[in-house]
Write a protein that holds these residues in place. Structure first.
Motif, short mmCIF file in Angstrom:
data_model
loop_
_atom_site.label_atom_id
_atom_site.label_comp_id
_atom_site.label_asym_id
_atom_site.label_seq_id
_atom_site.Cartn_x
_atom_site.Cartn_y
_atom_site.Cartn_z
N ASN A 121 -10.37 -8.86 4.32
CA ASN A 121 -9.03 -8.41 4.69
C ASN A 121 -8.82 -6.96 4.25
O ASN A 121 -9.42 -6.50 3.30
N LYS A 122 -7.95 -6.27 5.00
CA LYS A 122 -7.71 -4.85 4.73
C LYS A 122 -6.60 -4.61 3.72
O LYS A 122 -6.61 -3.61 3.03
N THR A 123 -5.60 -5.52 3.65
CA THR A 123 -4.49 -5.34 2.72
C THR A 123 -4.17 -6.65 2.02
O THR A 123 -4.44 -7.73 2.54
N GLY A 124 -3.58 -6.54 0.85
CA GLY A 124 -3.12 -7.71 0.11
C GLY A 124 -4.24 -8.51 -0.52
O GLY A 124 -5.39 -8.08 -0.58
N GLU A 125 -3.86 -9.69 -0.99
CA GLU A 125 -4.80 -10.59 -1.65
C GLU A 125 -5.68 -11.29 -0.61
O GLU A 125 -5.24 -11.53 0.51
#
Length: 68
Positions: free
Chosen positions: A48-52
């Motif tokens: 994933n690119k952002t977040g958890e």
């Protein structure tokens, strides 16, 4: 994909007995599991690119290990 995996039950009716095996997903955001039990991730990779990579809420008796 926007979200890698979204498994969402209800507090009074949780998702049960789901297995994801040998899965690789690229997405903007990671995986999310809410109101679930007996969920198993085996050889699951989330890029994933952002977040958890994984968010859980009210999850019982589950094995949710993501590969990095």
């Amino acid at each position: 994909a926007q979200n890698a995996i979204v498994l969402q039950g209800l507090p009074e009716m949780p998702l049960r007995d789901i297995t994801l095996k040998n899965v690789s997903i690229t997405s903007q955001q990671g995986a999310s599991v809410t109101d679930a039990e007996n969920i198993s991730f085996e050889n699951v990779r989330v890029e994933n690119k952002t977040g958890e990579a994984l968010k859980t809420f009210r999850v019982k008796n589950s094995k949710l290990d993501l590969l990095k």
